[in-house]
Design a protein around this motif. Structure first.
Motif, short mmCIF file in Angstrom:
data_model
loop_
_atom_site.label_atom_id
_atom_site.label_comp_id
_atom_site.label_asym_id
_atom_site.label_seq_id
_atom_site.Cartn_x
_atom_site.Cartn_y
_atom_site.Cartn_z
N ILE A 16 -31.38 6.73 -25.22
CA ILE A 16 -30.58 5.55 -24.90
C ILE A 16 -29.50 5.92 -23.89
CG2 ILE A 16 -29.04 3.78 -25.85
CD1 ILE A 16 -31.87 3.60 -27.00
N TYR A 18 -26.11 4.99 -22.21
CA TYR A 18 -24.99 4.16 -22.66
C TYR A 18 -23.71 4.49 -21.92
CZ TYR A 18 -23.15 7.97 -25.61
OH TYR A 18 -22.62 9.14 -26.07
N ARG A 31 -22.47 -1.67 -28.90
CA ARG A 31 -22.76 -3.05 -28.54
C ARG A 31 -23.86 -3.08 -27.50
NH1 ARG A 31 -19.85 -6.60 -24.57
NH2 ARG A 31 -20.63 -8.67 -25.02
N VAL A 32 -24.86 -3.92 -27.74
CA VAL A 32 -25.90 -4.15 -26.75
C VAL A 32 -25.54 -5.45 -26.05
CG1 VAL A 32 -28.34 -4.57 -26.34
CG2 VAL A 32 -27.64 -2.90 -28.07
N ARG A 33 -25.29 -5.37 -24.76
CA ARG A 33 -24.90 -6.54 -23.99
C ARG A 33 -26.11 -7.43 -23.71
NH1 ARG A 33 -22.13 -2.35 -20.35
NH2 ARG A 33 -20.01 -2.21 -21.15
N GLY A 36 -28.88 -6.01 -21.78
CA GLY A 36 -29.58 -4.87 -22.37
C GLY A 36 -28.84 -3.55 -22.23
N THR A 37 -27.74 -3.51 -21.48
CA THR A 37 -26.99 -2.27 -21.37
C THR A 37 -26.24 -2.02 -22.68
OG1 THR A 37 -25.09 -3.38 -20.37
CG2 THR A 37 -26.74 -2.43 -18.86
N VAL A 38 -25.93 -0.76 -22.91
CA VAL A 38 -25.30 -0.37 -24.17
C VAL A 38 -23.90 0.17 -23.90
CG1 VAL A 38 -25.50 1.14 -26.20
CG2 VAL A 38 -27.56 0.20 -25.14
N VAL A 62 -30.79 -0.11 -31.54
CA VAL A 62 -30.51 -0.45 -30.15
C VAL A 62 -31.76 -1.05 -29.50
CG1 VAL A 62 -29.98 0.48 -27.86
CG2 VAL A 62 -28.62 1.18 -29.83
N GLN A 63 -32.92 -0.43 -29.74
CA GLN A 63 -34.17 -0.94 -29.15
C GLN A 63 -34.47 -2.35 -29.67
OE1 GLN A 63 -35.31 0.26 -26.65
NE2 GLN A 63 -35.04 2.45 -26.64
N ALA A 65 -32.25 -4.51 -30.79
CA ALA A 65 -31.24 -5.41 -30.22
C ALA A 65 -31.58 -5.74 -28.77
CB ALA A 65 -29.85 -4.78 -30.33
N ARG A 66 -32.08 -4.76 -28.04
CA ARG A 66 -32.50 -5.02 -26.66
C ARG A 66 -33.66 -6.01 -26.62
NH1 ARG A 66 -32.30 1.03 -23.97
NH2 ARG A 66 -30.23 0.81 -23.05
#
Length: 184
Positions: A16, A18, A31-33, A36-38, A62-63, A65-66
């Motif tokens: 990841i 970030y 936080r996942v924006r 998709g950026t972290v 994270v994946q 959430a993306r």
């Protein structure tokens, strides 16, 4: 004079990429924006290695959430239906659910409305006997749409989200949790 914080630092952990920012915070936050950026914020004295471990441990989350952000962006890119189309659609869906609530509503169907809403799928105004559905709900799976319709109708029985409310929802939709998950 306040101590100046260094700017964000780009790092990679657990596959990841970030943005690490040190702040006056108590906890490590991830936080996942929408794009998709972290972004990760950590207390000032937290090491970059501790931040890397934190991200690596949450790589699966994270994946996911993306993926949710990607689906949301694709859904949001679809044009909203015109009000007449959406109103006819949700009125027909409401008519299917209404018989289960006809007695409590005294034989009078609620007024159905539609409008663009960004933070809710539907709203029940008990005093006005009115249910308003989000135009955005039109693009969701039918199972999720029926869940929202039933959810709003159940507010005529229970005005809050108490255990009694969820029991009413479960009577009509035993799989309501799976249907609700489709909205996320």
């Amino acid at each position: 004079m306040a101590e100046k914080q260094p700017g964000p630092q780009l790092r990679t952990a657990g596959g990841i990429r970030y943005e690490l920012t040190r702040k006056k915070v108590k906890n490590l936050n991830i936080r996942v924006r929408e794009d998709g950026t972290v972004a990760v914020s950590v207390p000032l004295r937290t090491s970059a290695e501790a931040a890397d471990r934190f991200v690596a441990e949450r790589a699966q989350w994270v994946q996911e959430a993306r993926e949710r952000a990607r689906r949301r962006a694709a859904r949001d890119a679809q044009p909203l239906p015109d009000r007449e189309t959406a109103l006819a659609y949700f009125t027909a869906m409401s008519d299917e659910v209404y018989p289960a609530f006809a007695e409590v509503l005294g034989g009078h169907k609620p007024v159905i409305k539609v409008r663009s809403m960004t933070s809710r799928w539907g709203v029940c105004f008990m005093a006005k006997r009115q249910i308003t559905f989000a135009l955005q709900l039109y693009h969701m799976p039918p199972a999720a749409q029926i869940y929202v319709v039933v959810h709003e109708y159940c507010h005529f029985l229970q005005p809050n989200h108490s255990p009694a409310f969820w029991a009413e929802v479960a009577k009509l939709l035993p799989d309501w949790k799976a249907r609700r998950a489709l909205l996320k």
